[in-house]
Design a protein around this motif. Structure first.
Motif, PDB file in Angstrom:
ATOM      1  N   ARG A  21       0.815  -1.217   0.000  1.00 24.26           N
ATOM      2  CA  ARG A  21       0.000   0.000   0.000  1.00 24.26           C
ATOM      3  C   ARG A  21       0.850   1.269   0.000  1.00 24.26           C
ATOM      4  O   ARG A  21       0.332   2.371  -0.218  1.00 24.26           O
ATOM      5  CB  ARG A  21      -0.941   0.017   1.197  1.00 24.26           C
ATOM      6  CG  ARG A  21      -2.105  -0.942   1.075  1.00 24.26           C
ATOM      7  CD  ARG A  21      -3.268  -0.475   1.939  1.00 24.26           C
ATOM      8  NE  ARG A  21      -2.862  -0.338   3.317  1.00 24.26           N
ATOM      9  CZ  ARG A  21      -2.935  -1.313   4.225  1.00 24.26           C
ATOM     10  NH1 ARG A  21      -3.403  -2.494   3.882  1.00 24.26           N
ATOM     11  NH2 ARG A  21      -2.557  -1.129   5.464  1.00 24.26           N
ATOM     12  N   GLU A  22       2.143   1.129   0.287  1.00 21.36           N
ATOM     13  CA  GLU A  22       3.014   2.294   0.319  1.00 21.36           C
ATOM     14  C   GLU A  22       3.386   2.732  -1.106  1.00 21.36           C
ATOM     15  O   GLU A  22       3.491   1.907  -2.013  1.00 21.36           O
ATOM     16  CB  GLU A  22       4.293   1.985   1.105  1.00 21.36           C
ATOM     17  CG  GLU A  22       4.065   1.653   2.557  1.00 21.36           C
ATOM     18  CD  GLU A  22       3.483   2.816   3.350  1.00 21.36           C
ATOM     19  OE1 GLU A  22       3.831   3.987   3.069  1.00 21.36           O
ATOM     20  OE2 GLU A  22       2.677   2.551   4.254  1.00 21.36           O
ATOM     21  N   ARG A  23       3.587   4.010  -1.265  1.00 27.70           N
ATOM     22  CA  ARG A  23       4.009   4.533  -2.573  1.00 27.70           C
ATOM     23  C   ARG A  23       5.497   4.233  -2.750  1.00 27.70           C
ATOM     24  O   ARG A  23       6.334   4.757  -2.024  1.00 27.70           O
ATOM     25  CB  ARG A  23       3.743   6.035  -2.658  1.00 27.70           C
ATOM     26  CG  ARG A  23       4.072   6.621  -4.027  1.00 27.70           C
ATOM     27  CD  ARG A  23       3.644   8.088  -4.113  1.00 27.70           C
ATOM     28  NE  ARG A  23       3.966   8.629  -5.422  1.00 27.70           N
ATOM     29  CZ  ARG A  23       5.149   9.183  -5.726  1.00 27.70           C
ATOM     30  NH1 ARG A  23       6.103   9.248  -4.808  1.00 27.70           N
ATOM     31  NH2 ARG A  23       5.360   9.664  -6.937  1.00 27.70           N
ATOM     32  N   ILE A  24       5.809   3.381  -3.706  1.00 24.43           N
ATOM     33  CA  ILE A  24       7.189   2.967  -3.958  1.00 24.43           C
ATOM     34  C   ILE A  24       7.524   3.229  -5.415  1.00 24.43           C
ATOM     35  O   ILE A  24       6.776   2.843  -6.320  1.00 24.43           O
ATOM     36  CB  ILE A  24       7.379   1.478  -3.618  1.00 24.43           C
ATOM     37  CG1 ILE A  24       7.258   1.269  -2.098  1.00 24.43           C
ATOM     38  CG2 ILE A  24       8.733   0.970  -4.103  1.00 24.43           C
ATOM     39  CD1 ILE A  24       7.339  -0.173  -1.658  1.00 24.43           C
ATOM     40  N   THR A  25       8.655   3.902  -5.645  1.00 27.30           N
ATOM     41  CA  THR A  25       9.129   4.185  -6.994  1.00 27.30           C
ATOM     42  C   THR A  25      10.566   3.682  -7.120  1.00 27.30           C
ATOM     43  O   THR A  25      11.130   3.121  -6.171  1.00 27.30           O
ATOM     44  CB  THR A  25       9.092   5.695  -7.289  1.00 27.30           C
ATOM     45  OG1 THR A  25      10.131   6.341  -6.514  1.00 27.30           O
ATOM     46  CG2 THR A  25       7.753   6.298  -6.906  1.00 27.30           C
ATOM     47  N   ALA A  41      12.155  -8.069   1.343  1.00 21.68           N
ATOM     48  CA  ALA A  41      13.133  -7.334   0.523  1.00 21.68           C
ATOM     49  C   ALA A  41      12.870  -7.564  -0.958  1.00 21.68           C
ATOM     50  O   ALA A  41      12.896  -6.628  -1.758  1.00 21.68           O
ATOM     51  CB  ALA A  41      14.547  -7.776   0.898  1.00 21.68           C
ATOM     52  N   VAL A  42      12.601  -8.808  -1.325  1.00 19.64           N
ATOM     53  CA  VAL A  42      12.324  -9.134  -2.719  1.00 19.64           C
ATOM     54  C   VAL A  42      11.027  -8.472  -3.179  1.00 19.64           C
ATOM     55  O   VAL A  42      10.936  -7.959  -4.297  1.00 19.64           O
ATOM     56  CB  VAL A  42      12.265 -10.666  -2.918  1.00 19.64           C
ATOM     57  CG1 VAL A  42      11.769 -11.015  -4.316  1.00 19.64           C
ATOM     58  CG2 VAL A  42      13.636 -11.286  -2.678  1.00 19.64           C
ATOM     59  N   GLY A  48       9.887  -1.970  -7.329  1.00 12.99           N
ATOM     60  CA  GLY A  48      10.743  -0.962  -7.932  1.00 12.99           C
ATOM     61  C   GLY A  48      11.752  -0.316  -7.014  1.00 12.99           C
ATOM     62  O   GLY A  48      12.570   0.496  -7.462  1.00 12.99           O
ATOM     63  N   ALA A  49      11.722  -0.626  -5.729  1.00 14.21           N
ATOM     64  CA  ALA A  49      12.587   0.054  -4.764  1.00 14.21           C
ATOM     65  C   ALA A  49      14.041  -0.398  -4.865  1.00 14.21           C
ATOM     66  O   ALA A  49      14.357  -1.456  -5.399  1.00 14.21           O
ATOM     67  CB  ALA A  49      12.074  -0.198  -3.348  1.00 14.21           C
TER      68      ALA A  49
END
Length: 210
Positions: A21-25, A41-42, A48-49
């Protein structure tokens, strides 16, 4: 999954749901504290992190690194004790599934038990993570931590608030006791931690700078 490395379970899935749910780019720096198999981690890398995975177990780090490659991602691994493995660095998102099971005796856990035993109150590592969080989070950084109600949800919220973070429970689930809790049910009842129940509630707490 080499022997002795914590296998992803319900708590991992709960934390994974909150993570998604977190915004990850592609610019998001993620820290996975106590990575174990590297499942979280995977997942963060898949979203995309840029991921750094920390564990005190060399075997866990090898598993996390290999599982990253098997899924087509590079996960940086660092050996060390929680955030001490990444001195001076700040992250946009910190995820952690620390040991949180209350355990008889005051000695530090050994062997496989290091993945779940966390002192008589279950807070051996949780309190340290709460204390370190403000310094390891970037100004807009977020923390996601999962643990059982047996190790004090309100205490975690209070400690994070005391550190200047805004914190709330964002996920909950209840499940029957597993083998570890069933094996020490008498001791848990003596301490007044479970009463007559044989289920535990798992929660994910999200925190950010106030």
């Amino acid at each position: 999954m080499p022997p002795g490395v914590y296998r992803p379970q319900t708590d991992t899935g709960l934390l994974r749901r909150a993570l998604r749910r977190e915004r990850i780019t592609t610019r998001t720096e993620v820290l996975d504290l106590g990575t174990g198999s590297g499942a979280l981690a995977v997942e963060a890398a898949r979203l995309g992190a840029r991921v750094t995975a920390v564990d005190i177990s060399w075997r866990a780090l090898a598993a996390a690194w290999c599982n990253g490659l098997l899924n087509g991602h590079v996960v940086k691994v660092r050996h060390g004790d929680l955030s001490a493995a990444v001195p001076g660095r700040r992250f946009d998102l910190v995820v952690t599934n620390p040991p949180y099971v209350p355990a008889p005796g005051e000695s530090r856990p050994r062997g496989r038990a290091r993945a779940w035993d966390a002192g008589t109150d279950g807070r051996l590592l949780i309190d340290r993570i709460c204390a370190a969080a403000p310094a390891v989070l970037s100004p807009a950084g977020r923390l996601l931590i999962v643990h059982s109600h047996l190790s004090g949800v309100e205490e975690t919220l209070a400690r994070l608030h005391a550190g200047g973070l805004r914190a709330e429970v964002v996920e909950r689930t209840r499940l029957p006791f597993g083998p570890v809790l069933r094996s020490r049910l008498g001791w848990l009842r003596e301490r007044g931690l479970v009463g007559g129940r044989t289920t535990e509630e798992l929660v994910v707490i999200r925190a950010e700078h106030a």
